[in-house]
Scaffold this active site. Structure first.
Site, mmCIF file in Angstrom:
data_model
loop_
_atom_site.group_PDB
_atom_site.id
_atom_site.type_symbol
_atom_site.label_atom_id
_atom_site.label_comp_id
_atom_site.label_asym_id
_atom_site.label_seq_id
_atom_site.Cartn_x
_atom_site.Cartn_y
_atom_site.Cartn_z
ATOM 1 N N PRO A 16 3.609 -6.047 -1.995
ATOM 2 C CA PRO A 16 2.302 -6.302 -2.105
ATOM 3 C C PRO A 16 2.154 -5.119 -2.839
ATOM 4 O O PRO A 16 1.904 -3.937 -3.432
ATOM 5 C CB PRO A 16 3.084 -5.547 0.059
ATOM 6 C CG PRO A 16 3.714 -4.684 0.086
ATOM 7 C CD PRO A 16 5.157 -5.394 -0.953
ATOM 8 N N SER A 265 2.411 6.405 -3.688
ATOM 9 C CA SER A 265 3.779 5.365 -3.379
ATOM 10 C C SER A 265 4.446 4.548 -2.471
ATOM 11 O O SER A 265 3.525 4.378 -1.786
ATOM 12 C CB SER A 265 5.116 5.854 -4.137
ATOM 13 O OG SER A 265 5.816 5.708 -3.334
ATOM 14 N N LYS A 266 4.394 2.872 -3.239
ATOM 15 C CA LYS A 266 4.618 1.775 -2.027
ATOM 16 C C LYS A 266 5.774 2.419 -0.852
ATOM 17 O O LYS A 266 4.868 1.624 -0.130
ATOM 18 C CB LYS A 266 5.361 0.978 -2.819
ATOM 19 C CG LYS A 266 4.630 -0.405 -3.304
ATOM 20 C CD LYS A 266 4.817 -1.095 -3.671
ATOM 21 C CE LYS A 266 3.827 -1.874 -4.815
ATOM 22 N NZ LYS A 266 4.560 -3.620 -5.468
ATOM 23 N N ARG A 267 6.230 2.847 -0.579
ATOM 24 C CA ARG A 267 7.187 3.786 -0.195
ATOM 25 C C ARG A 267 6.762 4.520 0.720
ATOM 26 O O ARG A 267 7.382 5.025 2.210
ATOM 27 C CB ARG A 267 8.892 4.115 -0.946
ATOM 28 C CG ARG A 267 9.544 3.178 -1.281
ATOM 29 C CD ARG A 267 10.992 4.048 -1.619
ATOM 30 N NE ARG A 267 10.157 5.333 -2.874
ATOM 31 C CZ ARG A 267 10.247 4.954 -4.535
ATOM 32 N NH1 ARG A 267 9.824 3.648 -4.757
ATOM 33 N NH2 ARG A 267 9.651 5.715 -5.143
#
Ligand code: GLU
Length: 515
Positions: A16, A265-267
């Protein structure tokens, strides 16, 4: 002739789109529109191992939700179609071959084991960054070290190979970044990057430069994480003979976690207590869910306004900007160099401002939708009235129902603390009179209701402050809310009387004491 400004947003559909990516897209859009230019979307999907189903559609949907309109894209097409790199595959080899033929790139036949062995050797020799470069290439199996015949033979046999850029040994590479000024990198810090992979696909570096050139991109606006690749890109422009039309670069500052420690971050998903994605996302492989701004009740205008300020400011006190105003005010010179911390309260604040600015009739729709789900009937006029008194208290559209529930459903419980402190025999005495006299009010409006209450209090030698909280408790069950007289007006005479009766009965134990 001045070239028309053309920018691109070039995400890889590997998951995403993160809010940092949305910000990059937004800045590209603002800049393009400000300059009367064009923005295109190019899908960089050459790394097929990292392909994630649904990620591409997610990108389209997220940009659309934000109001970022694309002039050219895989969906709307355009003069440089296709806009998906996987569909442009046959175009890249020609440029890789030009580089090989002119001595700026070479074939490399090393196997994975040979590459590992090279890295191990270098590590053992305490080389800080073991890499394939101007020194180590001489010890490897490539068209610079192997005899010409063997190279020809290997190619004819179909042996797997990659094409690597031949980075010069000693050269200072300079590039001017619109945000950072001059950036200087010594070529010894750059490795011989793979340009063409053994599966015949170009890598990001080659495809990106070829496409930016063919698509006549004038400005590359992207995240700071790409700054280390920029000198390599300059070399590619030079070797491909395109330096005179090389785009200008602007590398955007990082988005940092709220405490300033590290990149957002995405995480981070929902771990920090707020979404890092514009829309909800379900990982197609693991089923893991991440929430999005849209589904959390953020308005796209608020989200965009907030994002614009994460790294840029107009240099004035004004904070509320529509998309058109952002376009008007935007300039790359006003983008900061240092990382920007994410501020969760600020994005909420923006949402509140945008919600409050909406007409009551529009806000009423949020409430009416929720009421429908609970099978409660309500006229649009009444819903608008409720929205009007509640709007100062909400952050999200879904808060209207939560905050206004007691307008429709009588309280079943009462805040115990308030009851213990504020409910007493004097207050009950006032409420008895109030409930008896309420039906006599002709025009049941906040002003009149307050007038009646005041006159009863006066008659009993008491002040409004002495009973207000107890009255709110009886009517709403909770300790805080908007103007109580306005609430009474909305719920109406009969319901008010009923609620007073119920409260007097249920809170009787508290009435034993005096104030
Ligand atoms: N495909 C790269 C990305 O995923 C594009 C970087 C660039 O804009 O050059 O961000």
């Amino acid at each position: 002739m001045e070239r028309e400004v053309r920018v691109r947003f070039a995400p890889s559909p590997t998951g995403p789109l993160h809010i940092g990516g949305v910000r990059t897209a937004l800045y590209n859009y603002l800049f393009a529109k400000k300059m009367g230019g064009k923005m295109l979307l190019r899908i960089e999907d050459t790394d097929q191992n990292r392909f994630i189903p649904g990620a591409e559609n997610y990108i389209f949907e997220a940009l659309e939700w934000c109001g970022i309109k694309l002039d050219e894209s895989p969906v709307v097409g355009g003069p440089h179609a296709p806009y998906r790199q996987s569909e442009r595959k046959p175009m890249y080899m020609e440029y890789a071959m030009k580089l090989v033929n002119e001595g700026n790139a070479y074939y490399a036949f090393d196997t994975a084991e040979e590459l590992d062995a090279m890295r191990e050797r270098l590590k053992a020799a305490k080389v800080a960054t073991p890499q394939y470069n101007s020194i180590t290439r001489n010890t490897m199996k490539n068209s610079l070290t192997l005899p010409e015949d063997e190279v020809k033979q290997r190619l004819a046999n179909g042996d797997p190979y990659v094409i690597r850029l031949k980075v010069p040994r000693k050269e200072e590479i300079r590039l001017k970044d619109m945000i950072r000024g001059w950036v200087m990198v010594h070529s010894s810090a750059i490795d011989d990057k793979v340009l063409m992979k053994s599966d015949g696909m170009p890598t990001y570096h080659l495809a990106n430069i070829v496409d930016d050139h063919l698509m006549e991109i004038t400005h590359v606006i992207r995240g700071e994480e790409w700054l280390p690749s920029a000198p390599l890109h300059v070399l590619l422009y030079r070797y491909l003979g395109w330096e005179s039309t090389m785009p200008e670069f602007a590398h955007l500052p990082l988005l940092l976690k709220p405490d300033g420690n590290g990149k957002l971050s995405k995480r981070d998903g929902d771990k920090l207590g707020f979404p890092v994605f514009p829309l909800n996302w379900v990982d197609p492989f693991t089923g893991e869910k991440s929430s999005g701004y849209r589904e959390n009740g953020y308005l796209p205008e608020a989200f965009v306004n907030f994002l614009a300020f994460l790294g840029w400011n107009p240099g004035t006190q004004q904070e509320i900007f529509s998309m058109d105003e952002l376009i008007e005010a935007f300039s790359i010179e006003r983008i900061g160099k240092s990382g920007t911390r994410f501020d969760q309260n600020k994005v909420k604040w923006y949402n509140e401002q945008y919600l409050r600015a909406k007409p009551d009739e529009e806000l009423a729709v949020y409430l009416l939708d929720a009421l429908k789900e609970h099978n409660i009937e309500c006229s649009p006029e009444k819903a608008a009235k409720i929205a009007s008194v509640m709007k100062e208290r909400v952050t999200f559209p879904q808060d209207f129902w939560r905050e206004a529930k007691y307008m429709f459903i009588a309280p079943e419980t009462y805040n115990e603390q308030v009851a213990a402190k504020k409910w007493n025999s004097q207050a009950v005495n006032i409420f008895e009179q109030f409930k008896n006299e309420l039906p006599g009010i002709e025009v049941f409006m906040a002003e009149e209701i307050k007038h009646l209450l005041n006159s009863i209090l006066e008659r009993n030698g008491m002040k409004l402050g002495a009973v207000m909280q107890a009255l709110r408790l009886a009517i709403t069950g909770v300790e805080a809310g908007p103007d109580l007289m306005a609430i009474i007006e909305i719920i109406g005479k009969e319901e008010t009387v009923k609620r007073l009766e119920t409260a007097i009965e249920k809170l009787q134990p508290y009435a034993l004491k005096t104030a």
